[in-house]
Design a protein around this motif. Structure first.
Motif, PDB file in Angstrom:
ATOM      1  N   ILE A 234      17.846  -2.641  10.664  1.00 43.17           N
ATOM      2  CA  ILE A 234      16.408  -2.438  10.809  1.00 43.17           C
ATOM      3  C   ILE A 234      16.165  -0.940  10.934  1.00 43.17           C
ATOM      4  CG2 ILE A 234      15.833  -4.673  11.844  1.00 43.17           C
ATOM      5  CD1 ILE A 234      15.683  -3.149  14.560  1.00 43.17           C
ATOM      6  N   ASP A 235      15.004  -0.494  10.453  1.00 40.67           N
ATOM      7  CA  ASP A 235      14.695   0.927  10.583  1.00 40.67           C
ATOM      8  C   ASP A 235      13.875   1.165  11.841  1.00 40.67           C
ATOM      9  OD1 ASP A 235      12.068   0.184  10.033  1.00 40.67           O
ATOM     10  OD2 ASP A 235      12.030   1.077   8.032  1.00 40.67           O
ATOM     11  N   GLU A 236      13.456   2.399  12.061  1.00 39.61           N
ATOM     12  CA  GLU A 236      12.756   2.753  13.298  1.00 39.61           C
ATOM     13  C   GLU A 236      11.392   2.083  13.425  1.00 39.61           C
ATOM     14  OE1 GLU A 236      12.613   6.951  13.749  1.00 39.61           O
ATOM     15  OE2 GLU A 236      14.784   7.168  14.009  1.00 39.61           O
ATOM     16  N   SER A 237      10.857   1.588  12.326  1.00 37.92           N
ATOM     17  CA  SER A 237       9.564   0.903  12.375  1.00 37.92           C
ATOM     18  C   SER A 237       9.719  -0.605  12.541  1.00 37.92           C
ATOM     19  CB  SER A 237       8.760   1.201  11.101  1.00 37.92           C
ATOM     20  OG  SER A 237       9.387   0.633   9.967  1.00 37.92           O
ATOM     21  N   GLY A 238      10.967  -1.081  12.666  1.00 36.52           N
ATOM     22  CA  GLY A 238      11.193  -2.507  12.849  1.00 36.52           C
ATOM     23  C   GLY A 238      11.317  -3.295  11.566  1.00 36.52           C
ATOM     24  N   LYS A 239      11.296  -2.619  10.420  1.00 33.98           N
ATOM     25  CA  LYS A 239      11.418  -3.302   9.134  1.00 33.98           C
ATOM     26  C   LYS A 239      12.879  -3.647   8.870  1.00 33.98           C
ATOM     27  CE  LYS A 239       7.384  -1.005   7.126  1.00 33.98           C
ATOM     28  NZ  LYS A 239       6.909  -0.051   6.090  1.00 33.98           N
ATOM     29  N   LEU A 240      13.086  -4.806   8.249  1.00 34.01           N
ATOM     30  CA  LEU A 240      14.435  -5.257   7.921  1.00 34.01           C
ATOM     31  C   LEU A 240      14.856  -4.650   6.583  1.00 34.01           C
ATOM     32  CD1 LEU A 240      16.769  -7.174   8.770  1.00 34.01           C
ATOM     33  CD2 LEU A 240      15.685  -8.921   7.340  1.00 34.01           C
ATOM     34  N   LYS A 251      12.763  -2.595   2.047  1.00 36.26           N
ATOM     35  CA  LYS A 251      12.306  -2.686   3.421  1.00 36.26           C
ATOM     36  C   LYS A 251      11.280  -3.816   3.532  1.00 36.26           C
ATOM     37  CE  LYS A 251      12.944   2.219   4.576  1.00 36.26           C
ATOM     38  NZ  LYS A 251      12.294   3.432   5.129  1.00 36.26           N
ATOM     39  N   VAL A 252      11.529  -4.731   4.456  1.00 35.49           N
ATOM     40  CA  VAL A 252      10.670  -5.896   4.602  1.00 35.49           C
ATOM     41  C   VAL A 252      10.027  -5.862   5.977  1.00 35.49           C
ATOM     42  CG1 VAL A 252      10.567  -8.414   4.543  1.00 35.49           C
ATOM     43  CG2 VAL A 252      12.203  -7.203   3.081  1.00 35.49           C
ATOM     44  N   SER A 253       8.705  -5.936   6.015  1.00 34.75           N
ATOM     45  CA  SER A 253       7.983  -5.840   7.291  1.00 34.75           C
ATOM     46  C   SER A 253       7.611  -7.189   7.874  1.00 34.75           C
ATOM     47  CB  SER A 253       6.719  -5.001   7.118  1.00 34.75           C
ATOM     48  OG  SER A 253       5.866  -5.584   6.146  1.00 34.75           O
ATOM     49  N   SER A 254       7.561  -8.253   7.036  1.00 40.00           N
ATOM     50  CA  SER A 254       7.145  -9.560   7.545  1.00 40.00           C
ATOM     51  C   SER A 254       7.643 -10.652   6.623  1.00 40.00           C
ATOM     52  CB  SER A 254       5.614  -9.630   7.657  1.00 40.00           C
ATOM     53  OG  SER A 254       5.017  -9.499   6.374  1.00 40.00           O
TER      54      SER A 254
END
Length: 258
Positions: A234-240, A251-254
């Motif tokens: 996961i990155d610093e923004s919480g994206k997988l 990058k997947v956010s949801s």
């Protein structure tokens, strides 16, 4: 019945949980908290119910919420952040729940991106973030958390009996819900302040060390699109971060992860 007096005697936060409304029964604590937020209730205002008749999960699912067993609560947040940066709230909330479970029991659950906690592969907690935008920023966010605390064996409905568990089932002991919630407020407040101060490296690292997602072949269902590949981080923004079969990173956010 949950005791507010006992809860307050354990509470050690500066803001979170000091303003609280408790219902013996309500439809959804998230719905109630949203109405309170619209009426101007401050950050840290907590809505708690002993039972929900329409508990909310992600993708319009319901959260099984029987009386006198779980914790069903929703916290009003007013983060001064762009709407695009709301994803880390789910990560910090998951870590806060995990640390609370570690602190109050002998258990160490695993975190399933983006919002579930698992014990022995079964769900013990779900997290739901709902936000109200104001232009490109967040007017307020509602952090909803449902935790199976003192559910007994055989209490879950048939469709959940093989996929859900509780802290009592896993430990064989009754858990003090008032003390547990006060501990949860402590870790939530600590992680939230760190996130706002852009000091969340420790939270992200803790998530990485206790997750059930990274390193596995996954499929994320986004409704009209399926994303399949290897979960890398996961990155610093919480994206997988998912490595697709063609080698590209996405990058997947949801979405719903399998």
């Amino acid at each position: 019945m949950f005791s507010l007096q006992k809860f307050r005697s354990y509470l050690s936060t500066k803001v979170f949980g000091h303003n609280i409304v408790f219902y013996k029964e309500t439809g959804s604590t998230n719905d109630q908290a949203r109405e309170f937020a619209r009426k101007g209730k401050p950050e840290g205002f907590l809505v708690l119910s002993d039972r929900q008749t329409s508990g909310k999960g992600r993708f319009s699912r319901t959260w099984y919420s029987p009386e006198k067993t779980g914790l069903y609560c929703s916290l009003i947040l007013r983060p001064p952040i762009p709407l695009s940066k709301i994803s880390p709230l789910t990560i910090l909330a998951g870590v806060a729940v995990l640390k609370t479970i570690q602190n109050e029991t002998s258990l160490t659950p695993l975190l399933k991106w983006p919002n579930d906690l698992l014990i022995n592969g079964k769900k013990v907690c779900g997290i739901l973030i709902e936000s109200a935008p104001k232009k490109n920023n967040v007017e307020f966010a509602i952090l909803g958390i449902g935790i199976n605390i003192n559910n007994n064996e055989g209490q879950f409905p048939d469709d959940l009996s093989t996929s859900s568990t509780s802290l009592k089932i896993e430990t064989g002991k009754d858990i003090n819900r008032e003390k547990f919630l006060s501990s949860l407020m402590f870790y939530l407040e600590k992680n939230y302040v760190g996130c706002l101060n852009e000091d969340n490296k420790g939270t992200l690292q803790f998530w990485r060390e206790h997750n059930d997602t990274v390193g596995k072949k996954v499929t994320v269902n986004q409704g009209k699109r399926l994303i399949t590949g290897l979960a890398k981080d996961i990155d610093e923004s919480g994206k997988l971060l998912i490595q697709l079969d063609n080698g590209n990173m996405e990058k997947v956010s949801s979405g719903e992860l399998e």
